[in-house]
Design a protein around this motif. Sequence first.
Motif, PDB file in Angstrom:
ATOM      1  N   ARG A 196      32.260  36.797  48.277  1.00  0.00           N
ATOM      2  CA  ARG A 196      33.699  36.948  48.496  1.00  0.00           C
ATOM      3  C   ARG A 196      34.469  36.799  47.188  1.00  0.00           C
ATOM      4  O   ARG A 196      33.961  36.268  46.201  1.00  0.00           O
ATOM      5  CB  ARG A 196      34.211  35.925  49.503  1.00  0.00           C
ATOM      6  N   ARG A 197      35.702  37.246  47.186  1.00  0.00           N
ATOM      7  CA  ARG A 197      36.619  36.973  46.077  1.00  0.00           C
ATOM      8  C   ARG A 197      37.521  35.814  46.494  1.00  0.00           C
ATOM      9  O   ARG A 197      38.150  35.860  47.551  1.00  0.00           O
ATOM     10  CB  ARG A 197      37.479  38.199  45.741  1.00  0.00           C
ATOM     11  N   TYR A 198      37.591  34.810  45.654  1.00  0.00           N
ATOM     12  CA  TYR A 198      38.355  33.616  45.979  1.00  0.00           C
ATOM     13  C   TYR A 198      39.781  33.759  45.446  1.00  0.00           C
ATOM     14  O   TYR A 198      39.997  33.934  44.243  1.00  0.00           O
ATOM     15  CB  TYR A 198      37.690  32.380  45.385  1.00  0.00           C
ATOM     16  N   GLY A 199      40.756  33.691  46.347  1.00  0.00           N
ATOM     17  CA  GLY A 199      42.151  33.819  45.963  1.00  0.00           C
ATOM     18  C   GLY A 199      42.690  32.529  45.389  1.00  0.00           C
ATOM     19  O   GLY A 199      42.023  31.489  45.361  1.00  0.00           O
ATOM     20  N   LYS A 200      43.925  32.601  44.922  1.00  0.00           N
ATOM     21  CA  LYS A 200      44.563  31.432  44.327  1.00  0.00           C
ATOM     22  C   LYS A 200      44.730  30.337  45.371  1.00  0.00           C
ATOM     23  O   LYS A 200      45.333  30.557  46.419  1.00  0.00           O
ATOM     24  CB  LYS A 200      45.928  31.828  43.759  1.00  0.00           C
ATOM     25  N   TYR A 245      41.191  39.987  29.662  1.00  0.00           N
ATOM     26  CA  TYR A 245      39.871  39.353  29.703  1.00  0.00           C
ATOM     27  C   TYR A 245      39.666  38.964  31.162  1.00  0.00           C
ATOM     28  O   TYR A 245      40.275  38.015  31.646  1.00  0.00           O
ATOM     29  CB  TYR A 245      39.846  38.141  28.782  1.00  0.00           C
ATOM     30  N   PRO A 246      38.822  39.702  31.916  1.00  0.00           N
ATOM     31  CA  PRO A 246      38.749  39.511  33.373  1.00  0.00           C
ATOM     32  C   PRO A 246      38.246  38.130  33.779  1.00  0.00           C
ATOM     33  O   PRO A 246      37.379  37.541  33.122  1.00  0.00           O
ATOM     34  CB  PRO A 246      37.763  40.601  33.813  1.00  0.00           C
ATOM     35  N   GLY A 247      38.777  37.662  34.897  1.00  0.00           N
ATOM     36  CA  GLY A 247      38.376  36.360  35.398  1.00  0.00           C
ATOM     37  C   GLY A 247      36.912  36.292  35.774  1.00  0.00           C
ATOM     38  O   GLY A 247      36.259  35.260  35.576  1.00  0.00           O
ATOM     39  N   PHE A 248      36.356  37.398  36.316  1.00  0.00           N
ATOM     40  CA  PHE A 248      34.955  37.345  36.739  1.00  0.00           C
ATOM     41  C   PHE A 248      34.017  37.204  35.532  1.00  0.00           C
ATOM     42  O   PHE A 248      32.945  36.605  35.650  1.00  0.00           O
ATOM     43  CB  PHE A 248      34.592  38.568  37.594  1.00  0.00           C
ATOM     44  N   LEU A 249      34.411  37.731  34.372  1.00  0.00           N
ATOM     45  CA  LEU A 249      33.605  37.534  33.172  1.00  0.00           C
ATOM     46  C   LEU A 249      33.680  36.090  32.702  1.00  0.00           C
ATOM     47  O   LEU A 249      32.684  35.506  32.269  1.00  0.00           O
ATOM     48  CB  LEU A 249      34.077  38.461  32.055  1.00  0.00           C
ATOM     49  N   GLN A 250      34.876  35.517  32.781  1.00  0.00           N
ATOM     50  CA  GLN A 250      35.027  34.114  32.404  1.00  0.00           C
ATOM     51  C   GLN A 250      34.185  33.223  33.310  1.00  0.00           C
ATOM     52  O   GLN A 250      33.517  32.294  32.848  1.00  0.00           O
ATOM     53  CB  GLN A 250      36.499  33.713  32.505  1.00  0.00           C
ATOM     54  N   ARG A 253      32.426  23.068  49.797  1.00  0.00           N
ATOM     55  CA  ARG A 253      33.399  24.147  49.995  1.00  0.00           C
ATOM     56  C   ARG A 253      34.660  23.888  49.188  1.00  0.00           C
ATOM     57  O   ARG A 253      35.192  24.798  48.534  1.00  0.00           O
ATOM     58  CB  ARG A 253      33.756  24.273  51.478  1.00  0.00           C
ATOM     59  N   GLU A 254      35.165  22.671  49.233  1.00  0.00           N
ATOM     60  CA  GLU A 254      36.404  22.347  48.523  1.00  0.00           C
ATOM     61  C   GLU A 254      36.248  22.565  47.022  1.00  0.00           C
ATOM     62  O   GLU A 254      37.141  23.125  46.376  1.00  0.00           O
ATOM     63  CB  GLU A 254      36.805  20.901  48.809  1.00  0.00           C
ATOM     64  N   GLU A 289      37.854  26.077  44.686  1.00  0.00           N
ATOM     65  CA  GLU A 289      38.684  25.932  43.483  1.00  0.00           C
ATOM     66  C   GLU A 289      37.982  26.522  42.263  1.00  0.00           C
ATOM     67  O   GLU A 289      38.576  27.280  41.491  1.00  0.00           O
ATOM     68  CB  GLU A 289      38.970  24.447  43.237  1.00  0.00           C
ATOM     69  N   TYR A 290      36.720  26.183  42.098  1.00  0.00           N
ATOM     70  CA  TYR A 290      35.987  26.566  40.894  1.00  0.00           C
ATOM     71  C   TYR A 290      35.810  28.076  40.785  1.00  0.00           C
ATOM     72  O   TYR A 290      35.843  28.644  39.685  1.00  0.00           O
ATOM     73  CB  TYR A 290      34.623  25.873  40.905  1.00  0.00           C
ATOM     74  N   LEU A 291      35.616  28.753  41.906  1.00  0.00           N
ATOM     75  CA  LEU A 291      35.348  30.189  41.893  1.00  0.00           C
ATOM     76  C   LEU A 291      36.619  31.035  41.941  1.00  0.00           C
ATOM     77  O   LEU A 291      36.540  32.264  41.910  1.00  0.00           O
ATOM     78  CB  LEU A 291      34.437  30.564  43.066  1.00  0.00           C
ATOM     79  N   ALA A 292      37.778  30.397  42.022  1.00  0.00           N
ATOM     80  CA  ALA A 292      39.047  31.122  41.982  1.00  0.00           C
ATOM     81  C   ALA A 292      39.483  31.255  40.524  1.00  0.00           C
ATOM     82  O   ALA A 292      39.816  30.258  39.879  1.00  0.00           O
ATOM     83  CB  ALA A 292      40.108  30.374  42.794  1.00  0.00           C
TER      84      ALA A 292
END
Length: 423
Positions: free
Chosen positions: A55-59, A250-255, A290-291, A295-298
């Motif tokens: 999944r993509r994690y939103g803000k 600089y894309p977030g997924f690369l970071q 999960r918590e 956060e970490y993957l957003a």
Amino acid sequence: MFYQFYELNHAIMAPWRAAADAMRLAYSNPLNPLSQTYLGRTAAAGLEVFERSTRRYGKPEFGLYETIIDGEPISIDEKIVWRQPFCNLIHFERVLEKPARSDPRVLIVAPMSGHYATLLRGTVEALLPTSDIYITDWIDARMVPLTEGTFDLDDYIEYVIEILHFLGPDTHVVAVCQPAVPVLAAAAIMEGRGDALSPASMTLMGGPIDTRINPTAVNQLAKDKPIEWFRDNVVMPVPFPQPGFMRPVYPGFLQLSGFMSMNLDRHINAQKEFFDHLVKHDGDAAEKHREFYDEYLAVMDLTAEFYLQTVDVVFMQHALPKGEMMHRGERVDTHAIRKVALLTVEGENDDISGAGQTEAAQTICSNIPDHMRMHYVQPDVGHYGVFNGSRFRREIAPRITAFQREHGHKAAAVKVIKGGKTA
């Protein structure tokens, strides 16, 4: 094309992810006899791990609705009080029956380094009982249209100065990690101009002031590669149909891939443990996982010009500690800082900003009187523990508040006219 391929892959996975989530609900439904069996629990656990991994994690939200002051619950009203294309300023207003408390006004400058400002939720929560908190909420660059212009390190410094002008005299600023450099630069510029609205104190926590000292793996990467390598390999245009279409970022997924590769074994083990917790119905442990990873993957995209200028100025040139940093033609002179109290905080086991990198601010700010400076090293914590966790709440946060109270000014005694000059 790499960013477009990433978006395409995410879109292709969407129906599979939806199917996996539906099957997970079916296997975990109490009305399903299989949900009470080892086979059912295993299937549900595997499907949830798959869904969360793709999944993509939103803000995330801050979700801070109350705090405790003098043993009483106090409601928190979260509101945006200042807006710019690349940043909102959030005020966590405490709904007090007695608003005349003399708590310090604190500006927390969150890092613009991939994660959202909500990564500092624990920082805000720990300081709320004793402080009037504001925080910079940086905007995902892929959500900002090209028509809003560019945003670089100079703009970042200018935003900090503008916010300090907006908040007024007797404001204390706390910089966590990356913003330690622009915050220190902003304070130096304001002091050099004789600005009456320069902060009363600044607290720099785990920041890369001088990355020549005990360089970490992050610092070494910037040292080993030329700036052209970063421009050619990690900068990409935002794909359609995002609002920031064609903005170089600089894309977030690369970071995120960089963050995770530094401790890949730890993250793989965390996923295995999460699977085991789900199978064993260990709900508390699973929820903690999960918590943390919500956060970490957003992550958010950074503007290319900000990222490249930061890499060049901070990690390659080491311009600030050398006294060579420039801000729009104006030299950043840290020796001009005389009235801003300085607290530096480091973690003993920090693997992002090595020991001594933040403390270097004490050396380059040589004209701050000794009684207005302090350095603290927190034992047994890494980078994250410098601004979050039990040791932060117990050991670091009280020191920050005490330092701010000691070095605050009486705002009512300072008369200010437009432009930040004393009347």
